[in-house]
Design a protein around this motif. Structure first.
Motif, PDB file in Angstrom:
ATOM      1  N   GLY A 250       0.764  -1.165   0.144  1.00  0.00           N
ATOM      2  CA  GLY A 250      -0.222   0.029  -0.287  1.00  0.00           C
ATOM      3  C   GLY A 250       0.995   0.839  -0.363  1.00  0.00           C
ATOM      4  N   PRO A 251      -0.399   2.766   0.333  1.00  0.00           N
ATOM      5  CA  PRO A 251       1.062   3.368  -0.318  1.00  0.00           C
ATOM      6  C   PRO A 251       1.707   4.888   0.889  1.00  0.00           C
ATOM      7  CG  PRO A 251      -1.652   3.760   0.149  1.00  0.00           C
ATOM      8  CD  PRO A 251      -0.519   2.834  -0.229  1.00  0.00           C
ATOM      9  N   GLN A 252       1.975   4.038   2.159  1.00  0.00           N
ATOM     10  CA  GLN A 252       1.460   4.424   3.707  1.00  0.00           C
ATOM     11  C   GLN A 252       2.743   5.231   3.770  1.00  0.00           C
ATOM     12  OE1 GLN A 252      -0.995   5.739   5.519  1.00  0.00           O
ATOM     13  NE2 GLN A 252       0.503   6.915   6.057  1.00  0.00           N
ATOM     14  N   ALA A 253       3.503   4.228   3.405  1.00  0.00           N
ATOM     15  CA  ALA A 253       5.602   4.490   3.181  1.00  0.00           C
ATOM     16  C   ALA A 253       6.322   5.483   2.222  1.00  0.00           C
ATOM     17  CB  ALA A 253       6.118   2.807   2.609  1.00  0.00           C
ATOM     18  N   ILE A 254       4.960   5.670   1.239  1.00  0.00           N
ATOM     19  CA  ILE A 254       5.455   7.150   0.313  1.00  0.00           C
ATOM     20  C   ILE A 254       4.862   8.150   0.791  1.00  0.00           C
ATOM     21  CG2 ILE A 254       4.748   7.732  -2.111  1.00  0.00           C
ATOM     22  CD1 ILE A 254       4.045   4.762  -2.944  1.00  0.00           C
ATOM     23  N   LEU A 255       3.217   8.246   1.526  1.00  0.00           N
ATOM     24  CA  LEU A 255       2.730   9.205   2.532  1.00  0.00           C
ATOM     25  C   LEU A 255       3.596   9.718   3.568  1.00  0.00           C
ATOM     26  CD1 LEU A 255      -0.721   8.231   2.337  1.00  0.00           C
ATOM     27  CD2 LEU A 255       0.598   9.627   0.856  1.00  0.00           C
ATOM     28  N   ASP A 256       4.215   8.719   4.318  1.00  0.00           N
ATOM     29  CA  ASP A 256       4.764   9.373   5.424  1.00  0.00           C
ATOM     30  C   ASP A 256       6.268   9.394   5.003  1.00  0.00           C
ATOM     31  OD1 ASP A 256       3.412   7.599   6.829  1.00  0.00           O
ATOM     32  OD2 ASP A 256       4.686   5.899   7.223  1.00  0.00           O
ATOM     33  N   TRP A 257       7.204   9.427   4.163  1.00  0.00           N
ATOM     34  CA  TRP A 257       8.743  10.252   3.137  1.00  0.00           C
ATOM     35  C   TRP A 257       8.009  11.067   2.461  1.00  0.00           C
ATOM     36  CZ3 TRP A 257       9.152  12.046  -1.514  1.00  0.00           C
ATOM     37  CH2 TRP A 257      10.482  12.430  -1.931  1.00  0.00           C
ATOM     38  N   LEU A 258       6.274  11.634   2.344  1.00  0.00           N
ATOM     39  CA  LEU A 258       6.273  12.884   1.734  1.00  0.00           C
ATOM     40  C   LEU A 258       6.256  13.574   2.802  1.00  0.00           C
ATOM     41  CD1 LEU A 258       4.524  14.707   0.044  1.00  0.00           C
ATOM     42  CD2 LEU A 258       2.164  13.511  -0.444  1.00  0.00           C
ATOM     43  N   VAL A 259       5.121  13.165   3.768  1.00  0.00           N
ATOM     44  CA  VAL A 259       5.269  14.362   4.553  1.00  0.00           C
ATOM     45  C   VAL A 259       6.570  15.042   5.530  1.00  0.00           C
ATOM     46  CG1 VAL A 259       2.966  13.975   5.175  1.00  0.00           C
ATOM     47  CG2 VAL A 259       4.735  12.890   6.346  1.00  0.00           C
ATOM     48  N   ALA A 260       7.002  13.954   5.419  1.00  0.00           N
ATOM     49  CA  ALA A 260       8.831  14.493   6.198  1.00  0.00           C
ATOM     50  C   ALA A 260       9.770  15.412   5.689  1.00  0.00           C
ATOM     51  CB  ALA A 260       9.416  13.526   6.712  1.00  0.00           C
ATOM     52  N   GLN A 261       9.221  15.630   4.376  1.00  0.00           N
ATOM     53  CA  GLN A 261      10.185  16.377   3.128  1.00  0.00           C
ATOM     54  C   GLN A 261       9.238  18.042   3.972  1.00  0.00           C
ATOM     55  OE1 GLN A 261      12.382  14.893   1.886  1.00  0.00           O
ATOM     56  NE2 GLN A 261      11.217  13.246   2.732  1.00  0.00           N
ATOM     57  N   ASP A 262      10.215  18.679   3.476  1.00  0.00           N
ATOM     58  CA  ASP A 262      11.131  20.109   2.945  1.00  0.00           C
ATOM     59  C   ASP A 262       9.939  20.304   1.306  1.00  0.00           C
ATOM     60  OD1 ASP A 262      10.677  23.053   2.746  1.00  0.00           O
ATOM     61  OD2 ASP A 262      12.515  23.160   3.656  1.00  0.00           O
ATOM     62  N   LEU A 263       8.586  21.042   1.469  1.00  0.00           N
ATOM     63  CA  LEU A 263       8.042  21.279   0.373  1.00  0.00           C
ATOM     64  C   LEU A 263       9.055  22.798  -0.762  1.00  0.00           C
ATOM     65  CD1 LEU A 263       4.429  20.057   0.798  1.00  0.00           C
ATOM     66  CD2 LEU A 263       5.887  18.961  -0.169  1.00  0.00           C
ATOM     67  N   ALA A 264       9.831  22.761  -0.003  1.00  0.00           N
ATOM     68  CA  ALA A 264      10.489  24.735  -0.059  1.00  0.00           C
ATOM     69  C   ALA A 264      11.488  23.855  -1.473  1.00  0.00           C
ATOM     70  CB  ALA A 264      11.490  24.750   0.180  1.00  0.00           C
ATOM     71  N   HIS A 265      11.912  22.224  -1.116  1.00  0.00           N
ATOM     72  CA  HIS A 265      12.673  21.558  -2.340  1.00  0.00           C
ATOM     73  C   HIS A 265      12.034  21.100  -3.174  1.00  0.00           C
ATOM     74  CE1 HIS A 265      15.813  22.721   0.205  1.00  0.00           C
ATOM     75  NE2 HIS A 265      15.901  22.183   1.478  1.00  0.00           N
ATOM     76  N   VAL A 266      10.434  21.075  -3.627  1.00  0.00           N
ATOM     77  CA  VAL A 266       9.317  20.406  -4.489  1.00  0.00           C
ATOM     78  C   VAL A 266      10.306  18.864  -5.376  1.00  0.00           C
ATOM     79  CG1 VAL A 266       8.842  21.223  -6.902  1.00  0.00           C
ATOM     80  CG2 VAL A 266       9.326  22.833  -5.158  1.00  0.00           C
ATOM     81  N   PRO A 267      10.003  17.938  -4.019  1.00  0.00           N
ATOM     82  CA  PRO A 267      10.839  16.804  -4.413  1.00  0.00           C
ATOM     83  C   PRO A 267       9.763  16.527  -5.272  1.00  0.00           C
ATOM     84  CG  PRO A 267       9.050  17.174  -1.897  1.00  0.00           C
ATOM     85  CD  PRO A 267       9.283  18.509  -2.548  1.00  0.00           C
ATOM     86  N   LEU A 268      10.321  15.237  -5.712  1.00  0.00           N
ATOM     87  CA  LEU A 268       9.438  14.465  -6.771  1.00  0.00           C
ATOM     88  C   LEU A 268       9.302  12.755  -6.631  1.00  0.00           C
ATOM     89  CD1 LEU A 268       9.783  13.147  -9.796  1.00  0.00           C
ATOM     90  CD2 LEU A 268      12.367  12.676  -9.589  1.00  0.00           C
ATOM     91  N   ILE A 269       8.051  13.064  -6.655  1.00  0.00           N
ATOM     92  CA  ILE A 269       7.417  11.036  -6.103  1.00  0.00           C
ATOM     93  C   ILE A 269       7.849  10.583  -7.520  1.00  0.00           C
ATOM     94  CG2 ILE A 269       6.286   9.586  -5.197  1.00  0.00           C
ATOM     95  CD1 ILE A 269       5.233  12.214  -3.160  1.00  0.00           C
ATOM     96  N   TYR A 270       7.726   8.740  -8.373  1.00  0.00           N
ATOM     97  CA  TYR A 270       7.450   8.866  -9.482  1.00  0.00           C
ATOM     98  C   TYR A 270       7.767   7.428  -9.543  1.00  0.00           C
ATOM     99  CZ  TYR A 270      12.762   7.845  -9.146  1.00  0.00           C
ATOM    100  OH  TYR A 270      14.141   7.640  -8.856  1.00  0.00           O
ATOM    101  N   ALA A 271       6.646   7.014 -10.904  1.00  0.00           N
ATOM    102  CA  ALA A 271       6.834   5.881 -10.677  1.00  0.00           C
ATOM    103  C   ALA A 271       7.770   5.213 -11.702  1.00  0.00           C
ATOM    104  CB  ALA A 271       5.295   5.699 -10.812  1.00  0.00           C
ATOM    105  N   THR A 272       8.518   6.748 -12.762  1.00  0.00           N
ATOM    106  CA  THR A 272       8.545   5.892 -14.454  1.00  0.00           C
ATOM    107  C   THR A 272       9.905   5.367 -14.623  1.00  0.00           C
ATOM    108  OG1 THR A 272       8.059   8.200 -14.817  1.00  0.00           O
ATOM    109  CG2 THR A 272       9.671   8.426 -15.941  1.00  0.00           C
ATOM    110  N   ALA A 273       9.399   4.501 -15.014  1.00  0.00           N
ATOM    111  CA  ALA A 273      10.441   3.176 -15.361  1.00  0.00           C
ATOM    112  C   ALA A 273      10.299   3.198 -17.296  1.00  0.00           C
ATOM    113  CB  ALA A 273       9.660   2.347 -14.992  1.00  0.00           C
ATOM    114  N   GLU A 274      11.659   2.383 -17.196  1.00  0.00           N
ATOM    115  CA  GLU A 274      11.603   1.632 -18.649  1.00  0.00           C
ATOM    116  C   GLU A 274      10.679   0.684 -19.246  1.00  0.00           C
ATOM    117  OE1 GLU A 274      14.200   3.166 -20.317  1.00  0.00           O
ATOM    118  OE2 GLU A 274      14.515   4.293 -19.274  1.00  0.00           O
ATOM    119  N   PRO A 275      10.911   0.825 -20.086  1.00  0.00           N
ATOM    120  CA  PRO A 275       9.342  -0.523 -20.959  1.00  0.00           C
ATOM    121  C   PRO A 275       9.539  -1.717 -20.287  1.00  0.00           C
ATOM    122  CG  PRO A 275      10.378   1.103 -22.695  1.00  0.00           C
ATOM    123  CD  PRO A 275      11.034   1.819 -21.327  1.00  0.00           C
TER     124      PRO A 275
END
Length: 420
Positions: A293-318
């Protein structure tokens, strides 16, 4: 205000692409997210309705587009534009053709045109074949698209299985002779009962000629670039009943987030370049996400300084995308990523993010729906076909950049942040 042109787009980034190009003219453009539930009020000269129908079953896509058409007709529109991707993303069953025929039937017309060309972004049509840069569509990275892999470059062959009436071509030799030659050829094809006409375009002047020839058509179809000349043409026809004041965008706080769900070749390059700047980033693995599930991602997000404009990505090669699809199924692999990124958008907004950049059409649809956004105002273009847009979500004024996977330069994410 009288609505001059009503537009229906098959996904959210395509809608912002179209709205951004129309807004270059200075004419007010309103972008609605989904078909409004209320009757038309406070309408703009150009109304764009963003749907999420590119990958729906054809019957559902047709139903949603017919509902959008009804709303636009009530808004007073007399001319209509069906916008799809400049890479003609579709399956053998649709939805480009079925929606076109349904709109034609509803409007009582017997012919329309198809031109996905966008030369400014490297999309051209020659002798009915679509090119991405110098590569035929079927040899470009679009051949590996996770939802609509494009294995044929010929637009007539792609369109024929999707429609019930005949398909024809107006080639570059005719287009080069100008609007009158195009009109004559459209008439000749109509006399032969050719309802669906693919038109070549390799440069902006070709699109100008096509738009001039077709400006009185009740329905045109294509990528966004074919619509770009229409505002000037309508102004020359004295179609507008008012003088337009400059549009001033709102002040937006600088904290933000970038959410990337697209796996296109260009988005892969954009993610790589942004990662090279050293920004905080979290890579989503669909297989882990499906189990945990997504909880680990959300926990990471709320711990970030959003002034640095973090990136969350699922982008991957084919190859990585195919591996996830093989285990989870093509549809589910995409859905769980979209759901997670949509949850991230809400968490980021509530944590103070006011600038949200989204890469990928399906992801953009999921994010705007999650943010409960029903209308966007169009702002400054970041790249051809990708504007900043402005909206209100849960009482917060936000700036959204909704990017089609293939659009923008490799520096797109930093370009976007510096453009606002």
């Amino acid at each position: 205000m009288t609505t001059i042109l009503g537009c229906i787009a098959d996904d959210f980034t395509g809608a912002t692409d179209l709205a951004g190009l129309l807004a270059r003219s200075g004419v007010p453009v309103s972008l609605r997210i989904g078909v409004p539930s209320e009757p038309p009020t406070d309408t703009a000269a150009f109304e764009v309705i963003a749907l999420k129908v590119r990958n729906l079953p054809a019957r559902e896509a047709v139903s949603e587009c017919r509902t959008a058409l009804d709303w636009l007709q009530r808004a007073g529109a007399q001319r209509f534009y069906w916008k799809y991707c400049s890479t003609f993303d579709s399956t053998p069953d649709g939805n480009i053709g079925p929606v076109s025929e349904a709109l034609m039937a509803a409007l009582g017309i017997h012919q329309t045109v198809y031109c996905p060309a966008f030369p400014e972004n490297g999309r051209s049509v020659f002798m009915g074949n679509l090119f991405v840069g110098r590569e035929p569509l079927a040899e470009s990275p679009m051949k590996d698209h996770p939802l609509t892999p494009m294995r044929d470059s010929n637009l007539m062959r792609l369109l024929e299985p999707q429609v019930t009436k005949s398909v024809g071509l107006i080639d570059r030799l005719c287009v080069a002779r100008g609007p009158e030659a195009i009109l004559l050829e459209l008439t000749r094809l109509s006399e032969q009962s050719i309802a669906h006409v693919v038109i070549d375009a390799v440069a902006q002047q070709d699109l100008d000629a096509i738009a001039t020839a077709c400006r009185d058509m009740r329905l045109m179809t294509g990528g966004s670039a074919l619509a770009m000349p229409l505002p000037a043409l309508y102004k020359a026809m004295d179609a507008f009943d008012t003088i337009f004041a400059p549009n001033h965008p709102p002040e937006i706080a600088s904290d933000g987030i970038i959410l990337s769900g697209s796996c296109s070749a260009m988005t892969n390059a954009q993610v790589a370049q942004y990662l090279a700047t050293g920004v905080p980033a979290y890579r989503i693995d669909p297989l882990i996400l499906a189990k945990q599930g997504p909880q680990a991602i959300l926990d990471w997000l709320v711990a970030q300084d959003l002034a640095h404009v973090p990136l969350i990505y699922a982008t991957a090669e084919p190859d990585a995308v195919r591996a996830a699809q093989n285990e989870l199924g093509r549809t589910r692999a995409g859905e769980i990523v979209e759901e997670a990124l949509a949850a991230c958008a809400i968490a980021a907004r509530d944590a103070g993010a006011r600038r949200i950049i989204v890469a990928g059409g399906e992801t953009s649809g999921a994010v705007t729906k999650a943010l409960d956004v029903d209308r966007l105002d169009i702002g400054k273009e970041i790249a051809p076909g990708v504007p900043w847009t402005f909206c209100v979500s849960n009482g917060y004024q936000l700036a959204l950049a909704l990017k089609s996977g293939n659009f923008g330069a490799e520096s797109f994410f930093t370009d976007a942040l510096s453009a606002i």
